[in-house]
Every structure is written in structure tokens, then in C-alpha cells.
Scaffold this motif. Sequence first.
Motif, short mmCIF file in Angstrom:
data_model
loop_
_atom_site.label_atom_id
_atom_site.label_comp_id
_atom_site.label_asym_id
_atom_site.label_seq_id
_atom_site.Cartn_x
_atom_site.Cartn_y
_atom_site.Cartn_z
N LYS A 139 -55.52 62.36 9.93
CA LYS A 139 -54.45 62.02 10.87
C LYS A 139 -53.14 62.00 10.08
CE LYS A 139 -53.05 58.78 14.51
NZ LYS A 139 -53.03 59.84 15.54
N GLY A 140 -52.26 62.93 10.39
CA GLY A 140 -51.01 63.03 9.64
C GLY A 140 -51.30 63.29 8.17
N PRO A 141 -50.66 62.53 7.27
CA PRO A 141 -50.83 62.78 5.83
C PRO A 141 -52.12 62.23 5.23
CG PRO A 141 -49.29 60.98 6.18
CD PRO A 141 -49.61 61.53 7.55
N PHE A 142 -52.91 61.48 6.01
CA PHE A 142 -54.13 60.84 5.50
C PHE A 142 -55.37 61.61 5.95
CE2 PHE A 142 -57.63 57.75 5.96
CZ PHE A 142 -57.74 57.36 4.63
N ALA A 175 -60.82 60.53 -0.24
CA ALA A 175 -59.67 60.28 0.63
C ALA A 175 -58.44 60.85 -0.06
CB ALA A 175 -59.50 58.79 0.89
N SER A 176 -57.50 61.32 0.75
CA SER A 176 -56.24 61.82 0.20
C SER A 176 -55.08 61.42 1.10
CB SER A 176 -56.27 63.34 0.00
OG SER A 176 -56.12 64.01 1.24
N TYR A 177 -53.89 61.34 0.48
CA TYR A 177 -52.68 60.96 1.23
C TYR A 177 -51.49 61.70 0.64
CZ TYR A 177 -49.08 58.14 3.46
OH TYR A 177 -48.00 57.74 4.20
N PHE A 178 -50.70 62.35 1.52
CA PHE A 178 -49.50 63.06 1.09
C PHE A 178 -48.30 62.11 1.14
CE2 PHE A 178 -52.17 66.69 1.98
CZ PHE A 178 -51.79 67.61 1.00
N LEU A 179 -47.72 61.84 -0.01
CA LEU A 179 -46.58 60.94 -0.10
C LEU A 179 -45.35 61.53 0.56
CD1 LEU A 179 -47.02 59.92 -3.85
CD2 LEU A 179 -47.78 58.65 -1.83
N GLU A 200 -49.34 64.62 -3.50
CA GLU A 200 -50.58 64.12 -2.90
C GLU A 200 -51.31 63.24 -3.90
OE1 GLU A 200 -54.62 66.01 -0.79
OE2 GLU A 200 -53.53 67.15 -2.31
N VAL A 201 -51.82 62.10 -3.42
CA VAL A 201 -52.70 61.25 -4.22
C VAL A 201 -54.08 61.26 -3.57
CG1 VAL A 201 -50.89 59.77 -5.17
CG2 VAL A 201 -51.93 59.19 -2.97
N LEU A 229 -53.77 63.27 -8.76
CA LEU A 229 -52.37 63.41 -8.38
C LEU A 229 -52.05 64.90 -8.38
CD1 LEU A 229 -49.53 62.23 -7.83
CD2 LEU A 229 -49.17 62.22 -10.31
N ASN A 230 -51.62 65.41 -7.23
CA ASN A 230 -51.33 66.84 -7.08
C ASN A 230 -49.86 67.04 -6.71
OD1 ASN A 230 -54.09 67.34 -7.44
ND2 ASN A 230 -54.49 67.30 -5.24
N TRP A 231 -49.26 68.04 -7.34
CA TRP A 231 -47.90 68.43 -7.00
C TRP A 231 -47.90 69.89 -6.60
CZ3 TRP A 231 -43.78 70.55 -10.70
CH2 TRP A 231 -42.57 70.74 -10.01
N TYR A 232 -47.39 70.18 -5.38
CA TYR A 232 -47.27 71.53 -4.87
C TYR A 232 -45.78 71.88 -4.82
CZ TYR A 232 -51.89 70.24 -2.98
OH TYR A 232 -53.19 69.80 -2.81
N PRO A 233 -45.21 72.49 -5.87
CA PRO A 233 -43.78 72.81 -5.83
C PRO A 233 -43.43 73.84 -4.77
CG PRO A 233 -44.83 73.79 -7.76
CD PRO A 233 -45.84 72.89 -7.14
N ASN A 234 -44.40 74.68 -4.43
CA ASN A 234 -44.26 75.67 -3.35
C ASN A 234 -45.66 75.99 -2.86
OD1 ASN A 234 -45.27 77.88 -5.12
ND2 ASN A 234 -43.34 77.52 -6.18
N GLN A 235 -45.77 76.91 -1.94
CA GLN A 235 -47.07 77.19 -1.34
C GLN A 235 -48.04 77.90 -2.28
OE1 GLN A 235 -46.95 78.53 2.77
NE2 GLN A 235 -48.80 79.75 2.49
#
Length: 488
Positions: free
Chosen positions: A344-347, A383-387, A419-420, A448-454
Motif C-alpha cells: 500500500k503506497g510506499p510500504f 518488508a520494505s518502505y520507500f522514504l 528504500e529501506v 538500504l537502496n538508492w535508485y538515482p534513476n530508473q
Amino acid sequence: MRPFKTPILLAALISGGILAAPAHAESSTSALIDKLIERGVLTEEDLRDLREAEARESEAVADQIKAEDRYQGLEYEPTLPLQTVDDRIQARKFRVESQDGSNRFGLRGRLMVDTAVANWDDNLNEASSQTDRQDFDGALPERGTILRRARLGALGVYDNTWEYQLEVDFRDSDVRFANAYLAYLSDHGRLAVGNFKEPFSLESSTSSRRLTFMERATPVDAYRPSRNIGLMYETLVPNYYLAAGVFGGEGTDRDRDVEEGYAVALRGSFAPYMDDNTFSHLGASYNYRRNSKDFDDEDGEECESVRLRSREGARAMDIRLIGRNDIEGVEDFSRYALEAAWGKGPFSLQGEYLRVDLNLDPEKGDVRTDQSSITLDGYYLQASYFLTGEHRNYRAFSGDFGAVRPNSVFGRGGTGAWEVAARYAHADSMEHSRPGRGNKMDHYTLGLNWYPNQDMVFKLNYMYFDYEGRGGVSNGNHVLAARAQFEF
């Protein structure tokens, strides 16, 4: 000789749509054509050519509409039309297609560079050791780097009917086939023949490019089937996924002394509820495999050893823990998987239970247990969540996850997507054809994930695991690993 103006007139009649005029204009159009024939400007042959040209043009338009509408709403990569861009060449994702869209060709690749450091419990080497083989002479490596994946592939669609792909993996100075297949496309699915994944498990079916963590959960990594040559049908419809296939047993390798086995694989999933902000997923998999036989063994006909193995969670150090010893004398075995996910959303949440039942035959290998069958199983929950507010790209039509789309692009005034994530996994392979050689593990991961672009991802994973093996128990093992990933 025909008048010089005839070709020009033919083109004008076609492009102007005179032959396709509405009903109320048919009589005037017919009179005009009669006058042109009477004056010698057109001949009966010209009229026939006009009719044929009109039919060809109508068929081309219909094919283009069919190509665009066949999988409407599905992000099915080989059939996606090119987007209109200002660039003369689409360098970021190289794609070429014919004017009507019925023939498409593209190149793609991925690069994953990993590094890891570890702090091992003093008992780990003893707990994971073997009397007949010491990999590290009493000392486990505590750091490493590796090119985890370096793949290059070509894919496309021929005549809006046939899909093809050829992908090779450059790893450990070897070249291996990944996907290599030809598929027939129908209105609601595809029938593929070649080398590809046997359909099994949500996490296994999701591409390595789209995983939340650096590696798949321990039980999935250990118990899932690999790629094999086979024949498979799978659906391409919006809200559910079904796949069934028959596969050989030796991958792309060839051993003349081995009679390969075969597998029957089934997987199905559906989305009970979906909207723009929420997704849900339920699925199940079943895989039966008849084991291969080795006729060159000095003791006579024996079944090939079965490898169901996983590592500590980072391939940069390659510490083999679950399934360290192959299982002998396996006549056949069955795998099962139950899948569930919700977001649901970022979670989002995701979990699976996996099980393998193996039937043993003492006459077909080194079986030292009185049991006629053994069972291995495991599960995970993550579980994951987009900050930064993004969400996981769930694809109900294929029962997996697609690319994350950042809300902003780093370097263009944005931060990219952050994302965490957290995961717990358990794998129990204590039962073995040779008692005492089993093992099990509890594995915890923070990410901990960082997506600077697609097209880029940078991942940082901290892992902790407790382990039990033939040499005892090891508690308190720590691994810190990182990955730089790029795809095109």
C-alpha cells in the motif's frame, strides 16, 4: 505505353482515400473511375492494382493496431512500442522497430559489481567443515569483490508473431547461456521453447535486476530450480498468471555418459485486489523432477547427485553453508512453494514457504540413512518502505515485480528513490542422505537502496546469521555487503 501521369494518379487515388470513400460518395467515385478508363488514363489493370494496393494498406493498418492493442496495459518488454523522443538514436535503451511496429529489435545488458566484508564467529569454520574437504585450511575469507553479473543480450519480435531472446552471462572468466529461446505469441499468451527459468516461486521469478536485496532469500536460493531447456506456455492477461512447462535436466551442458532427467513445472498467481495505490498477490508453485542417471560410474548406474545449496548472502566471499554436501541416491523429488505479497503506497510485505521432498534409492547412490525419503524446507518474510514516496512495481500479469520508477532523478534537481528494507529467512536442510551432513540457518538482513534513476541501483546490505552444521553450532556471524548495478 501507359500515360506518364498514371503512377502519380494511382498514388493520389490511394492517399486521397477515393477508393475508400463513404457510401454516399460511392456513385460519384465510380463515375470518375469510369471516365478515367474511358479516356485511357486508367486501364482495367490499373484499377486492379489500385484495389490490391488499398487492401495491402488496410492490412498494414490493421496489423499496427493489433500490435499496439494485443497486450494493452501490460508492460511486456519485447512487445512494447518505441516512445517518440527528440533524439535521433535512443542510446539509453537501444531499440529499433519497423514502420508498422510488427518487427522490433533491441539490445540489453546488466552489470552488478559486489564487495563484502565479514566478521565470523570462531565456530563457523568448524561447524561448516568437512573431513574430506577443507576449502580454506581453517581460515574463512573476511573480504572479497566480484563481478556478480555481467550480461549482454538481444531480444525482439518478428512479424508481430514470434518473440526471441539470446542472452549470455560473463562470469568467473566463463561464458554461460542465460535466456535463449523462441516463443510464439498468441492473443492471450506465449509458447516458448529454449533455455529459461522453470516457473517457480515469486522471488525466483522476479529478475535479479528487481530484487529488493542483493541476493534471494536463503530457502529460495537453495531450493528453487535453475534454468533448463524446455517447452513452456504462460499467459499474458491483466490480473492473473499461469505457467506450465516440461524441461530437460542438464541445462545447456552436454555429458554423453549421463541420461538426463526431466521436470514438470506449474505456477499460478493472481491479484485478489489492486488499485492505483494498493496491490495484493497470492500464488503457488509445484515442480516434479525425475533425476538424471550416470552410466559411467564405476559402481554401475547411479543417480546424479542433487545440489540444493545457498551461501551466507553475499557471493563476493562464496562461503557455502546450506547444502554444502550434495544429496546422493535421489531417484526423484518434488518442490512446492506458497507465495503472498501486499503493498500500500510506499510500504510492502512479501513472504514465501518452500519445501522439497526427495525420494532415495540406496542402489542408486551413497545413501546411508534408513529413511526412504527426506524433506527440506524454509520460509522468509520481508518488508520494505520507500522514504521518498515511490512504490514497488507489482505486475499481476507475470506474477513478479518490475522496475522501480523514481519520482525524481538525481542530477536533475532530484534525489532519486530511497528504500529501506528488512528480511528474516530460515532454511532447514538437516535431513540428508548421509546423516550428519545436514545444516540449517537463521538469516537476518537489513537493506538500504538508492535508485538515482530508473537504470541504476546502489545497495547496502547488513546481514547476521546463526548456523548449525555437521561440526556444531555457530552464532553471531556478521556480513556487510554493497552493490553497484546498472542496466541498459
